[in-house]
Design an enzyme around this catalytic site. Sequence first.
Site, PDB file in Angstrom:
ATOM      1  N   TYR A   1      63.380  62.400  40.526  1.00 27.04           N
ATOM      2  CA  TYR A   1      64.493  63.111  39.826  1.00 27.04           C
ATOM      3  C   TYR A   1      65.800  62.792  40.569  1.00 27.04           C
ATOM      4  O   TYR A   1      66.791  63.483  40.347  1.00 27.04           O
ATOM      5  CB  TYR A   1      64.584  64.567  39.241  1.00 27.04           C
ATOM      6  CG  TYR A   1      63.098  64.923  39.238  1.00 27.04           C
ATOM      7  CD1 TYR A   1      62.234  64.232  38.257  1.00 27.04           C
ATOM      8  CD2 TYR A   1      62.375  65.820  39.821  1.00 27.04           C
ATOM      9  CE1 TYR A   1      60.794  64.548  38.003  1.00 27.04           C
ATOM     10  CE2 TYR A   1      61.098  66.404  39.798  1.00 27.04           C
ATOM     11  CZ  TYR A   1      60.272  65.549  38.759  1.00 27.04           C
ATOM     12  OH  TYR A   1      59.060  65.979  38.533  1.00 27.04           O
ATOM     13  N   HIS A   2      65.943  61.678  41.270  1.00 26.87           N
ATOM     14  CA  HIS A   2      67.155  61.191  41.780  1.00 26.87           C
ATOM     15  C   HIS A   2      67.649  59.685  41.517  1.00 26.87           C
ATOM     16  O   HIS A   2      67.849  58.983  42.338  1.00 26.87           O
ATOM     17  CB  HIS A   2      66.832  61.106  43.320  1.00 26.87           C
ATOM     18  CG  HIS A   2      66.477  62.451  43.952  1.00 26.87           C
ATOM     19  ND1 HIS A   2      65.511  62.470  45.167  1.00 26.87           N
ATOM     20  CD2 HIS A   2      66.559  63.811  43.811  1.00 26.87           C
ATOM     21  CE1 HIS A   2      65.372  63.739  45.270  1.00 26.87           C
ATOM     22  NE2 HIS A   2      65.941  64.743  44.534  1.00 26.87           N
ATOM     23  N   PRO A   3      67.852  59.457  40.251  1.00 31.25           N
ATOM     24  CA  PRO A   3      68.269  58.179  40.130  1.00 31.25           C
ATOM     25  C   PRO A   3      69.803  57.961  40.013  1.00 31.25           C
ATOM     26  O   PRO A   3      70.567  58.761  39.869  1.00 31.25           O
ATOM     27  CB  PRO A   3      67.940  58.024  38.290  1.00 31.25           C
ATOM     28  CG  PRO A   3      67.917  59.500  37.708  1.00 31.25           C
ATOM     29  CD  PRO A   3      67.398  60.535  39.010  1.00 31.25           C
TER      30      PRO A   3
END
Length: 538
Positions: free
Chosen positions: A473-475
């Site tokens: 969840y780190h785009p």
Amino acid sequence: MQTYDFIIVGSGSAGSVVAEKLSASGRFSVLVLEAGGSDNRFFVQMPLGYGKTFFDPAVNWNYRTEPDPGLAGNADHWPRGKILGGSSSINAMVWIRGAREDFDAWAAAGNPGWGYDDVLPIFKAIEDNEAGADEWRGRGGPIHVTDNRARIHRLTTRYLKAAEQAGLSTNNDFNGANQEGAGIYQITTKNGRRMSAARAFLRPAMNRANVRVETNALATKILFDGKRAVGIEYVRNGETRTARAGREVIVSGGSINSPQLLQLSGIGPAGLLSNLGIPLVQQSENVGRNLQDHQGINYTWKAKWPTLNQILRPWWGKLLVGMHYLVLRSGPLSMSMNQGGGFFRTDPGQARPNMQLYFQAFSTVLPKLGERPILSPDPWPGFSIGLSNCRPSSRGEIMIRSKDPQDHPRITPNAFSTNEDVSEMLDAVKFLRRIAAQPALADVIAEEVLPGPSITSDADLIQDFRKRSGTVYHPVSTCRMGPDPARAVVDPRLKVHGLSGLRVIDASIFPDNIAGNTNAASIMTGWKGAEMVLEDNR
């Protein structure tokens, strides 16, 4: 049509900060448009409640990627916050700033003012760190950072000892002098409640007369007068509305929504926009490209000791911890599932750590439809050690499918699409087993559950992590910052190249991903971006 000095699209980790700082003096009027609703929800405010928000369409965009060959053809689930506070209202709350080298590399790429020594004072100003102030930590800031060392499960202590036996030093502060080593994660909570960007920044701003926040307001298009952004078209309660920006439009939708809105507004790859019949306002081939994300996987073991599974799964355990939380605002429900973690190098030849660790004193192997089963873990004592890559070389993209703003964009991560990323992950998962084999953990392990003892060859390990890995969840980087319009979307002052009155301020501007969770750096970006806006609008 109402006019404001500034219109901010998105109330997430960066947008909430921008709203607070631009409105603080009272000189400027600010409109914040948020596609989601209120954050006044029990499972949002209760820290471990984020398992309940993982698929909840009331607070979550629930994006799904294209089937990814690098992930064995899986279409990955990408939760993103659709709520006041954005993803800071549904994340795992781990507070990691990133490494010194990350920000120094940003500055070296032609972005003055973004080096570590430039952003460290901002990080310190942001924090109210329970561990106390020092050369790196701050006290008295809006974001309360909880020091969990006195609250961890006893199995987490065993993990720290095993990591040390495996060759990792103990690190008491991943946001201190260096990242490398194993330790306890600091998290963004206060008095047992989630400390989101909305709670820390936006809620105080909403008390000011010069701030208006409209929820359930989906921005559909940036309005232009020639090459100058002058307003926003948006839909609220089925009605199309417009608002005018006398000074600037600030896009803070995050790494998915920001490039989506730019493309819908005629800013992006010329071929894409032409094919969709969208008039070109500014050709910018990098809008939506350069997508970077951290990929992660868990290895899981059955334990000889009770873990949090035995507390969180049975009805009486839920009742016990629920009452404990409601009365005292403490206990397992007041924490993140990631109590311990760390950073390590898969190869001593690496100049710095390239992998992040996560330790969880419970397990969620058995699926539960429509929910991330954090509050309904496995019926046997289990624990997991996970990891994610810090600086993957794989690049993906995010592109709109149509002119319809409600149509989710096409997300193509291209995970593990380089030999370098595959090789690093192979070395990394082997290190997980090395930690588990150390005496401190081996003594309490009954058996390995996932991937299981039969998975031993390199080919099988690679196949396993392709099948079971996914986003952590780190785009970032889909509107990346840089001085060259041919390679970047925004300049070092976060102004969109070729246009005026328009900035992007969120994690999409990161030139490259950082080592660690991205929420702290997103908040820092909001703070620094707002300072630039104020400087340019004196």
